[in-house]
Structures are given as C-alpha cells and as structure tokens.
Design a protein around this motif. Structure first.
Motif, mmCIF file in Angstrom:
data_model
loop_
_atom_site.group_PDB
_atom_site.id
_atom_site.type_symbol
_atom_site.label_atom_id
_atom_site.label_comp_id
_atom_site.label_asym_id
_atom_site.label_seq_id
_atom_site.Cartn_x
_atom_site.Cartn_y
_atom_site.Cartn_z
ATOM 1 N N THR A 124 40.979 39.516 -10.962
ATOM 2 C CA THR A 124 41.421 40.915 -11.032
ATOM 3 C C THR A 124 40.278 41.801 -11.507
ATOM 4 O O THR A 124 40.073 42.900 -10.981
ATOM 5 C CB THR A 124 42.615 41.055 -12.001
ATOM 6 O OG1 THR A 124 43.664 40.199 -11.558
ATOM 7 C CG2 THR A 124 43.118 42.491 -12.051
ATOM 8 N N ARG A 178 41.033 37.751 -19.439
ATOM 9 C CA ARG A 178 41.025 36.431 -18.781
ATOM 10 C C ARG A 178 41.508 36.469 -17.333
ATOM 11 O O ARG A 178 41.772 35.422 -16.739
ATOM 12 C CB ARG A 178 41.860 35.430 -19.584
ATOM 13 C CG ARG A 178 41.239 35.085 -20.941
ATOM 14 C CD ARG A 178 42.163 34.252 -21.800
ATOM 15 N NE ARG A 178 43.324 35.035 -22.220
ATOM 16 C CZ ARG A 178 44.330 34.541 -22.922
ATOM 17 N NH1 ARG A 178 44.350 33.269 -23.263
ATOM 18 N NH2 ARG A 178 45.340 35.322 -23.277
ATOM 19 N N LEU A 179 41.644 37.636 -16.761
ATOM 20 C CA LEU A 179 42.028 37.748 -15.341
ATOM 21 C C LEU A 179 40.758 38.029 -14.542
ATOM 22 O O LEU A 179 40.475 39.151 -14.135
ATOM 23 C CB LEU A 179 43.064 38.863 -15.161
ATOM 24 C CG LEU A 179 44.392 38.655 -15.892
ATOM 25 C CD1 LEU A 179 45.285 39.876 -15.743
ATOM 26 C CD2 LEU A 179 45.104 37.413 -15.378
ATOM 27 N N TYR A 238 40.336 43.360 -17.934
ATOM 28 C CA TYR A 238 41.541 42.536 -17.891
ATOM 29 C C TYR A 238 41.275 41.226 -18.626
ATOM 30 O O TYR A 238 40.340 40.502 -18.302
ATOM 31 C CB TYR A 238 41.945 42.264 -16.437
ATOM 32 C CG TYR A 238 42.200 43.520 -15.645
ATOM 33 C CD1 TYR A 238 43.470 44.080 -15.578
ATOM 34 C CD2 TYR A 238 41.163 44.159 -14.970
ATOM 35 C CE1 TYR A 238 43.709 45.243 -14.852
ATOM 36 C CE2 TYR A 238 41.387 45.330 -14.246
ATOM 37 C CZ TYR A 238 42.654 45.856 -14.197
ATOM 38 O OH TYR A 238 42.878 47.011 -13.477
#
Length: 235
Positions: A196, A192-193, A190
């Motif tokens: 997550t 830059r998440l 993901y």
C-alpha cells in the motif's frame, strides 16, 4: 489548517454527525457534541436530533454527511431555532448535491455552507462554499464531475496518469487522471502495509516531498479548481 480555513476560535462550538469528526473539536479546544443517532448509519440523523444537539452545545458549527443532511431535510419541522445560530455547515464523505446545500441554507440562514475535500491521510485538501460552487456552475470541459474547490494554502495538487509506483507526470488542465496531493500535514504512511505504501506514495521527478495518490479520478480546470469524477477502482 482547519482553524485557518474555517476561522475557528475558542468561541465556537461544534456538533458532529460523524464520530471521527467529533475528535477535531476537542483537538481544537472547542466544545463538541454528537447528535443522538447511529453514528455508523448517517441517514439516522433527524432534524430534531440535530436541533437538540445544537441547543445543548450552543453550536456555531455543524458537520454531517450528505446522507445525514438529506434525512435532516426530510424530517425538518418549523421549530428548529438553534440551527439559525449556526455560522458554518460542512458536509463531506460523498459528492454533495448542490440542492441539499441550498435547502440546508434555508434551515441555517446565517451559515456558510462548505464542502471540505480530503481523506484520512490528508485533510483538508480542498474546500468550496455553496456561493462559489454556484458561481462556477457546471464543468466547462465536458468531463463532468463535482467541483470540490481549490487546494487549501500549503497543499499542492496535480492530476497524473493512474498507476501504482509510477513517476508522477502532471497532466494538462482539463485532462482526466488520478488526483495526487502533498502537504506538510499529510500522514507519514501505512504501518507495515508495504505494498500500500509503494502504491500510494510515488515519486515525482525533482520533488522535495512525497505525493499521495488519493484514488480519486478527476481533473483540474484552468483556474485550478479540482473536479472529482469518480474512483480509480471504478475505471
């Protein structure tokens, strides 16, 4: 993998009733059409719209969500000759009622009815045909759920206790937990998440590759069939 699972060749053509799935056709090098409908509202697909799209593209394959197929059945007429040329109907995105597949089989008598299982990060993960689903019957473990078949070749599946960032410890057959999977065609992660990424991609002791937490709750039976019972966020 899609080519292998569904025996797709350059003689096939494809009608999609879901916009993202329309991207698979050109990627596979086959003619692809979208039925005339509101692609953000699957239930707007009518039998006549599907028939027109199949006729225009000489479709051999169709993909539509359960809600879309339900409205096709609701609006069906006797003049649907192009549907009789379809060899494969796929439906996914939500649990697919077996009766919906049986009724679609009447409209597409020469088609194999399949329900692929997967997600944006890993597709396909598993697959099951109407014939096999009828052979398996209802779940024997009493946990309920919908059978989505076995993992496709090259994909590993385990059921483990839900919990972000925890080490993956597989549960025995018949025990409900979160469905995790790993395959070479799984997304890298993901962008830059970070939270997550940590939550969805835990480690498994001794594993050479990363696992993806699907967010689905279910179990494996003794034959390796995957049964989906719901979503982790609903537990």
């Amino acid at each position: 993998i899609l080519q292998q699972v569904y025996n797709i060749s350059d003689t096939d053509s494809f009608v999609a009733a879901f916009a993202p799935f329309a991207l698979f056709g050109p990627a596979l090098g086959i003619t692809t059409g979208l039925a005339e409908m509101d692609v953000t509202s699957p239930a707007t697909l009518t039998a006549n719209a599907l028939e027109d799209a199949c006729r225009a593209t000489k479709a051999t394959m169709v993909f539509a969500s359960p809600a879309a197929l339900a409205n096709v059945l609701k609006t069906s007429t006797t003049n649907l000759s192009s549907l009789k040329q379809v060899r494969l109907v796929m439906s996914a995105g939500a649990p697919v009622p077996i009766e919906t597949l049986r009724q679609m089989k009447q409209l597409c008598p020469d088609a194999d009815m399949h329900t692929p299982y997967g997600m944006t990060e890993l597709l396909p993960l598993a697959d099951i045909s109407l014939t096999r689903r009828e052979d398996i019957g209802s779940d024997q473990h009493g946990s309920g759920g919908v059978c989505v078949g076995r993992a496709v070749n090259g994909c590993d599946v385990v059921v483990a206790a839900p919990g972000a960032g925890q080490e993956v410890v597989p549960l025995p057959a018949g025990v409900t937990g979160e469905i995790l999977a790993s395959a070479p065609w799984m997304s890298d992660g993901y962008d830059r998440l970070w939270h997550t990424q940590i939550a969805a991609r835990p480690a498994r002791q001794g594993a050479a590759r990363t696992w993806h937490r699907t967010g689905d709750v279910g179990h494996l039976d003794a034959a390796g069939n995957i049964w989906v019972e719901g979503r982790v966020v609903h537990v």
